[in-house]
Design a protein around this motif. Structure first.
Motif, PDB file in Angstrom:
ATOM      1  N   ASP A  11       4.409 -15.419   8.365  1.00 57.58           N
ATOM      2  CA  ASP A  11       4.165 -14.074   7.854  1.00 57.58           C
ATOM      3  C   ASP A  11       3.076 -13.382   8.681  1.00 57.58           C
ATOM      4  O   ASP A  11       3.198 -12.201   9.036  1.00 57.58           O
ATOM      5  N   ALA A  12       2.003 -14.119   8.990  1.00 59.02           N
ATOM      6  CA  ALA A  12       0.916 -13.545   9.794  1.00 59.02           C
ATOM      7  C   ALA A  12       1.412 -13.157  11.177  1.00 59.02           C
ATOM      8  O   ALA A  12       1.076 -12.082  11.705  1.00 59.02           O
ATOM      9  N   ASP A  13       2.236 -14.012  11.783  1.00 63.04           N
ATOM     10  CA  ASP A  13       2.769 -13.719  13.110  1.00 63.04           C
ATOM     11  C   ASP A  13       3.653 -12.476  13.085  1.00 63.04           C
ATOM     12  O   ASP A  13       3.603 -11.642  13.994  1.00 63.04           O
ATOM     13  N   GLU A  14       4.463 -12.339  12.049  1.00 58.49           N
ATOM     14  CA  GLU A  14       5.346 -11.175  11.937  1.00 58.49           C
ATOM     15  C   GLU A  14       4.540  -9.897  11.742  1.00 58.49           C
ATOM     16  O   GLU A  14       4.848  -8.856  12.332  1.00 58.49           O
ATOM     17  N   ARG A  15       3.513  -9.984  10.923  1.00 59.94           N
ATOM     18  CA  ARG A  15       2.668  -8.810  10.703  1.00 59.94           C
ATOM     19  C   ARG A  15       1.933  -8.434  11.992  1.00 59.94           C
ATOM     20  O   ARG A  15       1.792  -7.258  12.336  1.00 59.94           O
ATOM     21  N   ALA A  16       1.437  -9.445  12.699  1.00 61.72           N
ATOM     22  CA  ALA A  16       0.738  -9.192  13.956  1.00 61.72           C
ATOM     23  C   ALA A  16       1.676  -8.553  14.981  1.00 61.72           C
ATOM     24  O   ALA A  16       1.292  -7.622  15.713  1.00 61.72           O
ATOM     25  N   THR A  18       4.351  -6.763  14.369  1.00 66.16           N
ATOM     26  CA  THR A  18       4.603  -5.391  13.943  1.00 66.16           C
ATOM     27  C   THR A  18       3.452  -4.482  14.359  1.00 66.16           C
ATOM     28  O   THR A  18       3.654  -3.360  14.831  1.00 66.16           O
ATOM     29  N   TYR A  19       2.233  -4.974  14.186  1.00 62.11           N
ATOM     30  CA  TYR A  19       1.055  -4.193  14.583  1.00 62.11           C
ATOM     31  C   TYR A  19       1.081  -3.920  16.088  1.00 62.11           C
ATOM     32  O   TYR A  19       0.873  -2.784  16.534  1.00 62.11           O
ATOM     33  N   ALA A  57      -1.338 -10.142   2.754  1.00 63.15           N
ATOM     34  CA  ALA A  57      -0.708  -8.828   2.650  1.00 63.15           C
ATOM     35  C   ALA A  57      -1.750  -7.733   2.468  1.00 63.15           C
ATOM     36  O   ALA A  57      -1.658  -6.652   3.063  1.00 63.15           O
ATOM     37  N   ASP A  60      -3.485  -6.938   5.723  1.00 62.68           N
ATOM     38  CA  ASP A  60      -2.638  -6.160   6.622  1.00 62.68           C
ATOM     39  C   ASP A  60      -2.426  -4.738   6.107  1.00 62.68           C
ATOM     40  O   ASP A  60      -2.634  -3.757   6.824  1.00 62.68           O
ATOM     41  N   GLN A  61      -2.035  -4.603   4.852  1.00 61.02           N
ATOM     42  CA  GLN A  61      -1.658  -3.297   4.323  1.00 61.02           C
ATOM     43  C   GLN A  61      -2.831  -2.333   4.221  1.00 61.02           C
ATOM     44  O   GLN A  61      -2.680  -1.132   4.434  1.00 61.02           O
ATOM     45  N   SER A  64      -5.100  -3.099   8.398  1.00 61.71           N
ATOM     46  CA  SER A  64      -4.512  -2.674   9.672  1.00 61.71           C
ATOM     47  C   SER A  64      -4.595  -1.166   9.914  1.00 61.71           C
ATOM     48  O   SER A  64      -4.908  -0.737  11.037  1.00 61.71           O
TER      49      SER A  64
END
Length: 457
Positions: A11-16, A18-19, A57, A60-61, A64
């Protein structure tokens, strides 16, 4: 727990990712709404923990949107480069290892890779190959290590052992600094007990370079701090004039080369650093012009024994060689900051580093030329990647910066030169293209126009 760990990291990798994929479209400085939303973090310590996925979450939400896009192409502040993908990825893997990197025994891979990275650093900067290289957190910490080694070496030479006898009653060590020396050097000296009123200040010329004809007298109990890359102008002290005299006097020469030392990686730019190889110690940042992630710098000392003697932290339960990183840096418990350096150098190669340095210098020259044509006052000679600019007066200069920041398109910092407000444009991100430079020029023109219109109404 194991599956939860895998899901959380994924999840962290996917969020990173996306950023990162949206970095070029982000505001460079966050909006007021995003900053206001940060109040959500101001909660009481929970009695019972929240789910890990929920915590991530939230970070990130809410977090970020309130970041500064230093990892993007239009951040022109503080000579900070965006993190090269390979350097960031190497650090991500290194964090998964979670190895302490104090000794070979705590992580054979980290010790081996940092040894190679150290050799490569001496190679690409063309510094004496026998030098020791310690990977630390910043130029501040690395300067502290080098200056500690310098004082210790001079005292030992004078017949005083500071390791055993401390500093009370020790022979006085004098320190010469530039009138424009960086605050981190002054901080390191202050921590070491060198009061500001006791420092010998060398006058500078109009570009911020030490005037060798007005240098204080030097002797074998003097530390001389020179600069490769003055923080505003990007200029270099006249090493070939000063260093031979310092060496003849028996003084120790330290070079603060946080970003300017990287000019040595380019055949086109290295003439600015001629003579720097004859110094005794150097500091240079990775998170500036090599574009590694933050918190990465190097302390380099020509005499390995001097640095290892000053920084030694061997204990009965944890002994290491003189090249063990815990014996070259301030930190005992440390992560392997040399790993992203190794990854960046291996992936870029000699030609890649040179190309990046030369491209940024060329962009700086082009930027200065464009701004001059538009009537801006470019204050410095632009010898490297720094462009120092001012408007017609201090009010206009500050208003241009404020408008540009509010636009969210770019970010750059304010400074002062000869008592006048200036803004400082630093080009050091691998992501920055010529189109980004053109956008910056247009933002500055629009900002100035907006200010002048307001003055008329």
């Amino acid at each position: 727990m194991k599956n939860n760990e895998a899901d959380l990291v994924r999840d962290a990798d996917e969020r990173a990712l996306t950023y990162l994929t949206g970095i070029e479209n982000r505001r460079v400085f966050p909006s007021n709404a995003a900053i206001d939303a940060l109040m959500a973090f101001d909660e009481s310590l929970p009695e019972t923990g929240h789910p890990s996925a929920e915590t991530l979450a939230m970070l990130d939400q809410i977090g970020s949107p309130a970041t500064v896009a230093t990892n993007g192409p239009r951040y022109f502040g503080f000579v900070v480069g965006a993190a090269l993908p390979v350097a960031a990825a190497a650090e991500r893997l290194m964090l998964a290892w979670d190895n302490g990197a104090a000794l070979y025994v705590t992580s054979p891979v980290c010790a081996t890779v940092e040894d190679v990275a150290a050799k490569w650093m001496l190679d690409i900067l063309d510094l004496p190959r026998e030098s020791a290289v310690g990977f630390g957190t910043s130029a501040t910490a690395c300067s502290l290590a080098c200056l500690t080694a310098a004082r210790r070496a001079l005292l030992l030479q004078a017949g005083w052992n500071p390791d055993e006898d401390g500093l009370f009653g020790a022979p006085e060590i004098r320190v010469v600094v530039s009138e424009k020396t960086h605050i981190t050097i002054l901080k390191a000296l202050r921590v070491l007990g060198f009061g500001s009123s006791r420092l010998l200040v060398a006058p500078v010329d109009a570009e911020g370079r030490i005037d060798p004809n007005r240098m204080p007298d030097l002797d074998d109990r003097t530390i001389v701090c020179l600069q490769a890359g003055e923080v505003n102008t990007g200029e270099f002290d006249p090493f070939t004039d000063i260093i031979p005299k310092a060496r003849a006097a028996g003084a120790w020469v330290h070079i603060d080369g946080a970003f300017g030392l990287w000019a040595r990686a380019s055949e086109k730019m290295r003439h600015h650093t001629n003579g720097v190889e004859d110094a005794d110690s150097w500091t240079v940042d990775g998170h500036k012009w090599l574009n590694t992630p933050y918190d990465c710098a190097m302390a380099i000392c020509k005499d390995p024994a001097a640095l290892a003697g000053a920084m030694n932290s061997d204990a009965v339960y944890a002994t290491g060689t003189a090249t063990a990183q815990k014996n070259l840096t301030l930190e005992f418990s440390r992560r392997a900051r040399g790993v992203p350096v190794w990854a960046a150098l291996r992936s870029l190669g000699r030609q890649g580093v040179a190309e990046m340095v030369e491209r940024h210098c060329s962009q700086a020259t082009h930027l200065a030329s464009r701004l001059k044509k538009e009537g801006f006052d470019v204050v410095n000679s632009v010898v490297l990647n720094q462009v120092m600019v001012k408007g017609d007066n201090d009010a206009e200069t500050r208003a241009i910066q404020a408008w540009a920041h509010e636009s969210g398109e770019v970010w750059f910092g304010m400074s002062s030169w000869d008592g006048k407000a200036v803004f400082r444009l630093s080009i050091s991100s691998w992501r920055t293209t010529d189109d980004d430079i053109s956008l910056l020029v247009n933002v500055l023109i629009t900002a100035r126009h907006s200010f002048r219109l307001r003055q008329l109404t």
